[in-house]
Write a protein that holds these residues in place. Sequence first.
Motif, PDB file in Angstrom:
ATOM      1  N   ASP A 134      48.238  38.746  37.240  1.00 25.46           N
ATOM      2  CA  ASP A 134      47.259  40.388  36.224  1.00 25.46           C
ATOM      3  C   ASP A 134      49.364  41.406  36.961  1.00 25.46           C
ATOM      4  OD1 ASP A 134      46.907  42.135  35.031  1.00 25.46           O
ATOM      5  OD2 ASP A 134      45.411  42.670  35.445  1.00 25.46           O
ATOM      6  N   LYS A 135      49.779  41.936  36.232  1.00 25.32           N
ATOM      7  CA  LYS A 135      50.503  43.034  36.490  1.00 25.32           C
ATOM      8  C   LYS A 135      49.845  44.375  36.249  1.00 25.32           C
ATOM      9  CE  LYS A 135      54.336  39.233  35.594  1.00 25.32           C
ATOM     10  NZ  LYS A 135      55.944  39.033  34.806  1.00 25.32           N
ATOM     11  N   THR A 136      49.414  43.987  36.818  1.00 28.63           N
ATOM     12  CA  THR A 136      48.727  45.532  36.902  1.00 28.63           C
ATOM     13  C   THR A 136      49.949  46.921  36.979  1.00 28.63           C
ATOM     14  OG1 THR A 136      47.303  44.814  37.889  1.00 28.63           O
ATOM     15  CG2 THR A 136      46.958  47.493  37.497  1.00 28.63           C
ATOM     16  N   ASN A 137      50.990  46.707  37.879  1.00 22.39           N
ATOM     17  CA  ASN A 137      52.151  48.062  37.842  1.00 22.39           C
ATOM     18  C   ASN A 137      52.818  47.191  36.484  1.00 22.39           C
ATOM     19  OD1 ASN A 137      52.915  45.002  37.387  1.00 22.39           O
ATOM     20  ND2 ASN A 137      54.431  45.333  39.559  1.00 22.39           N
ATOM     21  N   LYS A 138      52.512  46.760  35.764  1.00 22.19           N
ATOM     22  CA  LYS A 138      53.541  47.126  34.415  1.00 22.19           C
ATOM     23  C   LYS A 138      53.583  47.718  33.652  1.00 22.19           C
ATOM     24  CE  LYS A 138      57.145  44.379  36.060  1.00 22.19           C
ATOM     25  NZ  LYS A 138      57.568  43.522  35.363  1.00 22.19           N
ATOM     26  N   LEU A 139      51.247  47.500  33.123  1.00 21.67           N
ATOM     27  CA  LEU A 139      50.450  48.414  32.493  1.00 21.67           C
ATOM     28  C   LEU A 139      50.654  50.137  32.826  1.00 21.67           C
ATOM     29  CD1 LEU A 139      47.780  45.605  33.086  1.00 21.67           C
ATOM     30  CD2 LEU A 139      49.321  46.335  30.765  1.00 21.67           C
ATOM     31  N   PRO A 140      50.187  51.202  32.155  1.00 24.04           N
ATOM     32  CA  PRO A 140      50.186  52.573  32.616  1.00 24.04           C
ATOM     33  C   PRO A 140      48.740  52.645  33.752  1.00 24.04           C
ATOM     34  CG  PRO A 140      49.619  51.786  29.639  1.00 24.04           C
ATOM     35  CD  PRO A 140      49.450  50.946  30.535  1.00 24.04           C
ATOM     36  N   ASP A 160      35.275  50.786  33.643  1.00 22.11           N
ATOM     37  CA  ASP A 160      35.206  49.522  33.783  1.00 22.11           C
ATOM     38  C   ASP A 160      36.670  49.332  33.951  1.00 22.11           C
ATOM     39  OD1 ASP A 160      34.780  46.823  34.171  1.00 22.11           O
ATOM     40  OD2 ASP A 160      33.771  47.003  32.123  1.00 22.11           O
ATOM     41  N   SER A 161      37.043  48.026  34.321  1.00 24.93           N
ATOM     42  CA  SER A 161      38.425  47.378  33.826  1.00 24.93           C
ATOM     43  C   SER A 161      39.195  47.955  34.757  1.00 24.93           C
ATOM     44  CB  SER A 161      38.691  46.718  32.875  1.00 24.93           C
ATOM     45  OG  SER A 161      37.991  46.463  32.320  1.00 24.93           O
ATOM     46  N   THR A 162      39.379  48.715  35.946  1.00 22.90           N
ATOM     47  CA  THR A 162      39.891  49.539  37.271  1.00 22.90           C
ATOM     48  C   THR A 162      40.803  48.772  37.831  1.00 22.90           C
ATOM     49  OG1 THR A 162      38.431  51.613  36.500  1.00 22.90           O
ATOM     50  CG2 THR A 162      39.906  51.476  37.890  1.00 22.90           C
ATOM     51  N   ALA A 163      41.688  49.572  38.143  1.00 23.31           N
ATOM     52  CA  ALA A 163      42.313  48.384  39.305  1.00 23.31           C
ATOM     53  C   ALA A 163      42.911  49.660  40.208  1.00 23.31           C
ATOM     54  CB  ALA A 163      43.151  47.149  39.099  1.00 23.31           C
ATOM     55  N   ILE A 164      43.522  49.217  41.882  1.00 25.76           N
ATOM     56  CA  ILE A 164      43.475  50.547  41.585  1.00 25.76           C
ATOM     57  C   ILE A 164      44.591  50.319  43.349  1.00 25.76           C
ATOM     58  CG2 ILE A 164      41.888  52.092  41.800  1.00 25.76           C
ATOM     59  CD1 ILE A 164      40.588  51.240  44.507  1.00 25.76           C
ATOM     60  N   LEU A 165      45.219  50.845  43.990  1.00 28.65           N
ATOM     61  CA  LEU A 165      46.077  50.928  45.243  1.00 28.65           C
ATOM     62  C   LEU A 165      45.995  52.742  45.949  1.00 28.65           C
ATOM     63  CD1 LEU A 165      49.665  49.686  44.442  1.00 28.65           C
ATOM     64  CD2 LEU A 165      47.727  48.584  45.414  1.00 28.65           C
ATOM     65  N   VAL A 195      51.444  41.149  40.215  1.00 29.62           N
ATOM     66  CA  VAL A 195      50.975  42.089  41.101  1.00 29.62           C
ATOM     67  C   VAL A 195      49.571  41.991  40.886  1.00 29.62           C
ATOM     68  CG1 VAL A 195      51.338  44.233  42.025  1.00 29.62           C
ATOM     69  CG2 VAL A 195      53.340  43.446  41.033  1.00 29.62           C
ATOM     70  N   PRO A 196      48.646  41.764  41.018  1.00 27.97           N
ATOM     71  CA  PRO A 196      47.251  42.460  40.443  1.00 27.97           C
ATOM     72  C   PRO A 196      46.441  43.653  40.977  1.00 27.97           C
ATOM     73  CG  PRO A 196      47.356  40.503  42.369  1.00 27.97           C
ATOM     74  CD  PRO A 196      48.362  40.453  42.303  1.00 27.97           C
ATOM     75  N   TRP A 197      46.902  44.447  41.953  1.00 29.69           N
ATOM     76  CA  TRP A 197      45.932  45.415  42.709  1.00 29.69           C
ATOM     77  C   TRP A 197      44.951  44.963  43.734  1.00 29.69           C
ATOM     78  CZ3 TRP A 197      47.731  50.598  39.473  1.00 29.69           C
ATOM     79  CH2 TRP A 197      49.790  50.803  39.734  1.00 29.69           C
ATOM     80  N   VAL A 198      44.329  46.026  43.674  1.00 22.24           N
ATOM     81  CA  VAL A 198      42.503  46.214  44.284  1.00 22.24           C
ATOM     82  C   VAL A 198      41.829  46.400  42.920  1.00 22.24           C
ATOM     83  CG1 VAL A 198      41.153  46.658  46.658  1.00 22.24           C
ATOM     84  CG2 VAL A 198      43.637  46.666  46.551  1.00 22.24           C
ATOM     85  N   ASN A 199      41.287  45.443  43.048  1.00 22.17           N
ATOM     86  CA  ASN A 199      39.858  45.509  42.126  1.00 22.17           C
ATOM     87  C   ASN A 199      38.721  46.671  42.607  1.00 22.17           C
ATOM     88  OD1 ASN A 199      40.524  43.228  40.577  1.00 22.17           O
ATOM     89  ND2 ASN A 199      39.213  42.020  41.705  1.00 22.17           N
ATOM     90  N   ALA A 200      38.335  47.635  41.498  1.00 22.14           N
ATOM     91  CA  ALA A 200      37.210  48.348  41.899  1.00 22.14           C
ATOM     92  C   ALA A 200      36.616  48.842  40.572  1.00 22.14           C
ATOM     93  CB  ALA A 200      37.768  49.538  41.310  1.00 22.14           C
ATOM     94  N   PRO A 201      35.645  47.553  40.938  1.00 16.89           N
ATOM     95  CA  PRO A 201      34.684  47.468  39.398  1.00 16.89           C
ATOM     96  C   PRO A 201      33.937  49.211  39.723  1.00 16.89           C
ATOM     97  CG  PRO A 201      34.283  45.526  41.024  1.00 16.89           C
ATOM     98  CD  PRO A 201      35.425  46.620  42.077  1.00 16.89           C
TER      99      PRO A 201
END
Length: 693
Positions: free
Chosen positions: A109-115, A175-180, A284-290
């Motif tokens: 996943d490239k979370t860093n490239k998404l909004p 839902d579908s949240t990733a965090i740092l 860069v998948p970051w951290v899951n936050a279900p």
Amino acid sequence: MKLRLLILAGLICQVAHAQLPVDLSGYQKKSGTSVTSQGNSLVISWPAKGKETAKLVLNLNQAKPLFSSIQLTQQGKVHEIVKELDPAFVLTIGKRDLVSQNGWNIFFDKTNKLPHKSYAVELTKRAASVKTIGTRTVVRLSEVKAATFSGALEITVYAGSPLINVAAVMATEVDSTAILYDAGLVTKQPVWNTLAWADTDNNMQSIAADLNLPNKAQAVKYRTIIGVTKSGSLAVFPAPHQYFYPLDEAYNLDFTWYGTKYRSLIPDFGIGIRQDLMGDRRWVPWVNAPPGTQQRLNFFCLLSADTPAKALDEVKRFTHNDKYPVVSGYKTMSSHFHNEHTMNTVLAGKPVPEVPNFVKVFKNAGVNIVHLAEFHGPGHPKGPDDQRLLELKTLFGECKRLSDSDFLLLPGEEPNNFFGGHWLDFFPKPVYWIMSRKPDMPFVTDDPTYGKVYRIADKNDMLKLLQVENGLAWTAHARTKGSTGFPDQYRDEEFYKSDHFFGAAWKNIPADLSEPRLSRRVLDLMDDMANWGLKKHVIAESDIFSMEPENETYAHLNVNYLQLDKLPEYSKGWQPVLDVMKQGKFFVTTGEIMLPKFTVNGKGAGETLQLPADGKATINLNVNWTFPLTFAEIISGDGKQVFRERIDLTNTLPFGKQAFNFTTNLKNRTWVRVEFWDAAVNGAFTQQVWLTH
């Protein structure tokens, strides 16, 4: 109108200065810790190291800094380490791809490239409570908020150490949240004299703590930045493994910060920990936050009345100086490294160092055995023959040259052919083989230069090679990355059922700050494989591409402690290493918890125990640890279900050593194993003892 404004201002002022209620119903005076509440002050005192006493004075007035005073008393002398600080958090919220691959277990996943957007976490002091949990005391302040996340601030102190954990514990329903997150301590006052850290060459550095310093991301060793006053030092650092989400590279991405107006979100001057939003610029998948999960955005503080160098020494004790300690009767092994020394240096015609940096890094980390995964991109695994065989010869030659009596560098590959998904091979001696065979070619030939050369056409050939050369194979990063769906999809295949298919490998993928354990993905698989009825095991893997002295290697490392009294000589082969693995005679650890002894009714890991008719069993373990332990878990199965028995260990102190004896009932169970986890979510786990009746 003026009168109304004055009345409103007066009401706001009264609310700001109103006494905040503190719920002490969960507090117990034990372990030498005392808590007193008077007015808007909440004072927590606890026994620290030796005869030291630590004290935290919290100001519950909304208009005042939360940490009114942080103190350390030595031999009757009070050292006010620092005062007038606030905790600060920046939460970055992005989007997880749960559709294209494997749900929450995604790595690609490239979370860093998404909004995504970053927010300063806001603390509103509405209510406070104190709870005793074993030897630790937890102050909970509500509420904290950032965008759709909300929760409470938790401050935990640990009897037996001047250690504090500060956490914004927050959840979202989106839902579908990733965090740092970034975090630290901030002030409006000139409370620090200097700031200090160890640079990546392990030299202490310092800078004057000017409130006008612009914010700066700082590369450090040991993940720690230190605020220094005339009375002592306060070190700020993260959980050594949990804080670092999985990446392909262990680059040092400037994991601390200092200065004012941090990220234009924190206006005050501060010091703290941080994550680079872009990671290693690969996946860069970051951290899951279900949804609904309590994410612990946390950091540690360690108090010292001494110099910053001495304070850092105390922090380093928690990770044995980022080195895996010697345990009698064991040798350390780490696996799955794509250094590509063979292709990128030796065969590239570059100068070949006498001791490459990656070897120095492993030796400095206390790793005795390194299992490589070369030719993962570079190289010619499928031929042409002359290139493939030269590459293998070069690999074997460098492994032999760089091995010695205390260090074995062992060849291995991640073939990704024949079986499905990604997997690693491990042979007990140099083996020449080519990952292709035409129908008219023999399985093995005798080459005048290389001796036996095997050619592999399919999974049957591959299994035959493992059998003939007594090798092992296992699933790399099971159920994620290129192994999504595996080993589940080939569990009924002959190669998987073979004794030469070892099992799977464990790494913290995905990251999730709500979990009390690392990588439930593989721990669950470990239990599933045991219930499938075959004696498979799980070994630690790192799966990173480069090892340089300046990298943040320790955060991404984990090791296996193999039951070996001595290392075999490279030139004589390393069959004993594979034998110990195959027999399950090892434990896995992030490095802070050691399990040198584990038996069930006298039988050790990998052995088979005949249970008495009533199923009663005594589990004996010797355990060493640094951070205070949180819990142990006895995990067993009957071929269908998994059973968990959690044992609370919050009564433990930091830096302990203890023999544990647990009694349990394992009637109708077919296997059992044990895990231990600590306050920083570092862990260790045994392999299974197999059960018969």
